[in-house]
Design an enzyme around this catalytic site. Structure first.
Site, PDB file in Angstrom:
ATOM      1  N   ARG A  29     -13.396  -8.910   1.219  1.00  0.00           N
ATOM      2  CA  ARG A  29     -11.966  -8.618   1.088  1.00  0.00           C
ATOM      3  C   ARG A  29     -11.139  -9.851   1.459  1.00  0.00           C
ATOM      4  O   ARG A  29     -10.107 -10.131   0.851  1.00  0.00           O
ATOM      5  CB  ARG A  29     -11.571  -7.439   2.003  1.00  0.00           C
ATOM      6  CG  ARG A  29     -12.126  -6.084   1.590  1.00  0.00           C
ATOM      7  CD  ARG A  29     -11.572  -5.630   0.250  1.00  0.00           C
ATOM      8  NE  ARG A  29     -10.123  -5.659   0.215  1.00  0.00           N
ATOM      9  CZ  ARG A  29      -9.329  -4.662   0.605  1.00  0.00           C
ATOM     10  NH1 ARG A  29      -9.861  -3.544   1.044  1.00  0.00           N
ATOM     11  NH2 ARG A  29      -8.013  -4.761   0.518  1.00  0.00           N
TER      12      ARG A  29
ATOM     13  N   GLN B   3     -10.052  -4.062  -3.493  1.00  0.00           N
ATOM     14  CA  GLN B   3     -11.343  -3.624  -2.968  1.00  0.00           C
ATOM     15  C   GLN B   3     -12.442  -3.768  -4.018  1.00  0.00           C
ATOM     16  O   GLN B   3     -13.528  -4.283  -3.732  1.00  0.00           O
ATOM     17  CB  GLN B   3     -11.262  -2.163  -2.499  1.00  0.00           C
ATOM     18  CG  GLN B   3     -12.573  -1.634  -1.963  1.00  0.00           C
ATOM     19  CD  GLN B   3     -13.006  -2.319  -0.680  1.00  0.00           C
ATOM     20  OE1 GLN B   3     -12.246  -2.371   0.283  1.00  0.00           O
ATOM     21  NE2 GLN B   3     -14.214  -2.857  -0.640  1.00  0.00           N
TER      22      GLN B   3
ATOM     23  N   ASP C 116     -17.536   7.003  -1.918  1.00  0.00           N
ATOM     24  CA  ASP C 116     -16.358   6.914  -1.055  1.00  0.00           C
ATOM     25  C   ASP C 116     -16.204   8.271  -0.365  1.00  0.00           C
ATOM     26  O   ASP C 116     -16.900   9.244  -0.721  1.00  0.00           O
ATOM     27  CB  ASP C 116     -15.126   6.555  -1.914  1.00  0.00           C
ATOM     28  CG  ASP C 116     -13.898   6.183  -1.094  1.00  0.00           C
ATOM     29  OD1 ASP C 116     -14.017   6.027   0.134  1.00  0.00           O
ATOM     30  OD2 ASP C 116     -12.805   6.060  -1.696  1.00  0.00           O
TER      31      ASP C 116
ATOM     32  N   HIS D 286      -7.490   0.925  -6.433  1.00  0.00           N
ATOM     33  CA  HIS D 286      -7.643   0.043  -5.261  1.00  0.00           C
ATOM     34  C   HIS D 286      -8.271  -1.264  -5.771  1.00  0.00           C
ATOM     35  O   HIS D 286      -9.433  -1.569  -5.515  1.00  0.00           O
ATOM     36  CB  HIS D 286      -8.528   0.741  -4.225  1.00  0.00           C
ATOM     37  CG  HIS D 286      -8.489   0.128  -2.868  1.00  0.00           C
ATOM     38  ND1 HIS D 286      -7.668  -0.936  -2.540  1.00  0.00           N
ATOM     39  CD2 HIS D 286      -9.179   0.426  -1.717  1.00  0.00           C
ATOM     40  CE1 HIS D 286      -7.848  -1.240  -1.265  1.00  0.00           C
ATOM     41  NE2 HIS D 286      -8.764  -0.446  -0.752  1.00  0.00           N
TER      42      HIS D 286
ATOM     43  N   ARG E 202       0.878  -1.179   0.000  1.00  0.00           N
ATOM     44  CA  ARG E 202       0.000   0.000   0.000  1.00  0.00           C
ATOM     45  C   ARG E 202       0.905   1.216   0.000  1.00  0.00           C
ATOM     46  O   ARG E 202       1.679   1.429   0.944  1.00  0.00           O
ATOM     47  CB  ARG E 202      -0.911   0.020   1.235  1.00  0.00           C
ATOM     48  CG  ARG E 202      -1.640   1.334   1.392  1.00  0.00           C
ATOM     49  CD  ARG E 202      -2.762   1.302   2.394  1.00  0.00           C
ATOM     50  NE  ARG E 202      -3.892   0.542   1.900  1.00  0.00           N
ATOM     51  CZ  ARG E 202      -5.109   0.550   2.455  1.00  0.00           C
ATOM     52  NH1 ARG E 202      -5.342   1.287   3.522  1.00  0.00           N
ATOM     53  NH2 ARG E 202      -6.085  -0.167   1.942  1.00  0.00           N
TER      54      ARG E 202
HETATM   55  N1  NVA Z   1     -10.274   6.492  -1.372  1.00  0.00           N
HETATM   56  C1  NVA Z   1      -9.904   6.032  -0.049  1.00  0.00           C
HETATM   57  C2  NVA Z   1     -10.049   4.566   0.057  1.00  0.00           C
HETATM   58  C3  NVA Z   1      -9.745   4.010   1.430  1.00  0.00           C
HETATM   59  C4  NVA Z   1      -9.877   2.524   1.523  1.00  0.00           C
HETATM   60  C5  NVA Z   1      -8.477   6.448   0.248  1.00  0.00           C
HETATM   61  O1  NVA Z   1      -7.621   6.325  -0.644  1.00  0.00           O
HETATM   62  O2  NVA Z   1      -8.227   6.926   1.363  1.00  0.00           O
HETATM   63  N1   CP Z   2     -11.321  -0.459   2.312  1.00  0.00           N
HETATM   64  C1   CP Z   2     -10.047  -0.528   2.734  1.00  0.00           C
HETATM   65  O1   CP Z   2      -9.112  -0.722   1.960  1.00  0.00           O
HETATM   66  O2   CP Z   2      -9.910  -0.346   4.068  1.00  0.00           O
HETATM   67  P1   CP Z   2      -8.541  -0.189   4.858  1.00  0.00           P
HETATM   68  O3   CP Z   2      -7.986   1.174   4.536  1.00  0.00           O
HETATM   69  O4   CP Z   2      -8.971  -0.290   6.295  1.00  0.00           O
HETATM   70  O5   CP Z   2      -7.592  -1.268   4.453  1.00  0.00           O
END
Ligand code: NVA
Ligand code: CP
Length: 300
Positions: free
Chosen positions: A287, A132, A219, A129, A102
């Site tokens: 997930r 997800q 989101d 992502h 990540r």
């Molecule tokens: N769009 C959000 C997704 C979190 C899982 C982010 O990047 O913070």
């Molecule tokens: N949805 C998701 O990726 O959540 P986290 O940021 O908690 O991993």
């Protein structure tokens, strides 16, 4: 054509392999692979940003498959002192069997994959992502049956990493995707252009996007890294809340999805996210099934 060794973007994989991934995840969910197929294997998880679902589903999923997951925080490793991605990727490739990363910059995940000699899974970047949205699709097929191509999906809000991955999914699965994003917050232009041949439409109006949609999804207004823009974004996204009135425009059997974490009262009304159409906890559970299926595909 050889199949990619990594999972960086949904669009990197063929429709056939993605469909097989969903099937595999369904079998994992239904109890297959209890014989510890990843016994003796290690998956490293590198996080440059916080996580609950991605980290825990990966760690638990690897353990359930008989393997070992290793958490590497960038700051506690030599990466935090500037060791190069290429050296780190090559060294870790000699210790572990796969890496989930990540990262703030998408290019860092791509560079990691370029230098690693083992599979690399994208656990979220600023651009996409993919794990997800594959979990979201598993939720969709559980609800509406195995072929999502006849469905209509509405994206409401920021044209962020989730929106970009929905575009990639529309390209590969052929469903209709209408995105309502305010001016200045559109999806990535390259990903949008690549999906343009499919049934994808960028609209401004959330009501138009939601019209007769089977899936309504959104989101947060400010993703990780956008924290300094919260006030500006709250103004830009004021008309982009998924509430009961918006859901009333959707298909009578429509479901609501959100990757979480969520801000109730901002991008979604509590009555929707905690209401009967919401599938957010099934989505979060998925997930786990998706990451297990991905690792089985990539390293078994
Ligand atoms: N769009 C959000 C997704 C979190 C899982 C982010 O990047 O913070
Ligand atoms: N949805 C998701 O990726 O959540 P986290 O940021 O908690 O991993």
């Amino acid at each position: 054509m050889t199949e990619p060794r990594h999972f960086i973007e949904i669009a990197d994989w063929t429709s056939g392999r993605l469909r097989r991934l969903l099937d595999l995840a369904g079998r994992v969910r239904d109890g297959a692979f209890a014989d510890r197929p990843l016994e003796g294997r290690t998956v490293a998880m590198i996080f440059q940003k916080p996580s609950t679902r991605t980290r825990v589903s990966t760690e638990v999923g690897v353990a359930q498959l008989g393997g070992h997951a290793l958490m590497i925080s960038e700051l506690d490793s030599q990466m935090g002192r500037g060791e190069s991605i290429s050296d780190t990727a090559r060294v870790l490739s000699r210790y572990v069997d796969a890496i989930l990363i990540r990262s703030s910059g998408h290019e860092r995940a791509v560079e990691f994959a370029r230098h690693a000699t083992i599979p690399v899974v994208n656990g979220l970047t600023d651009l996409v992502h993919p794990c997800q949205v594959m979990a979201d699709l598993l939720t969709v097929v559980e609800e509406f049956g195995p072929d999502p191509s006849r469905l209509r999906v509405a994206w409401v809000g920021d044209g962020n990493n989730m929106a970009n991955s929905w575009l990639n999914a529309a390209l590969r699965f052929g469903f209709s995707l209408r995105l309502a994003c305010p001016p200045g917050y559109e999806p990535d232009p390259r990903i949008l252009a690549r999906a343009a041949s499919s049934q994808v439409e960028l609209v401004r109006d959330p009501e138009r996007a939601a019209e007769d949609a089977h899936v309504v999804t959104t989101d947060v207004w400010a993703s990780m890294g956008d924290e300094g823009e919260e006030e500006k974004r709250a103004a830009a996204f004021a008309g982009y809340r998924v509430d009961e009135l918006l859901m009333a425009r959707a298909h009578p059997e429509a479901i609501f999805l959100h990757c979480l974490p969520a801000h109730r009262g901002q991008e979604v009304a509590p009555e929707v996210i905690d209401g009967p159409r919401s599938r957010i906890f099934r989505e979060a559970e998925n997930r786990l099934h998706i990451i297990k299926a991905l690792l089985l595909d990539l390293i078994r």
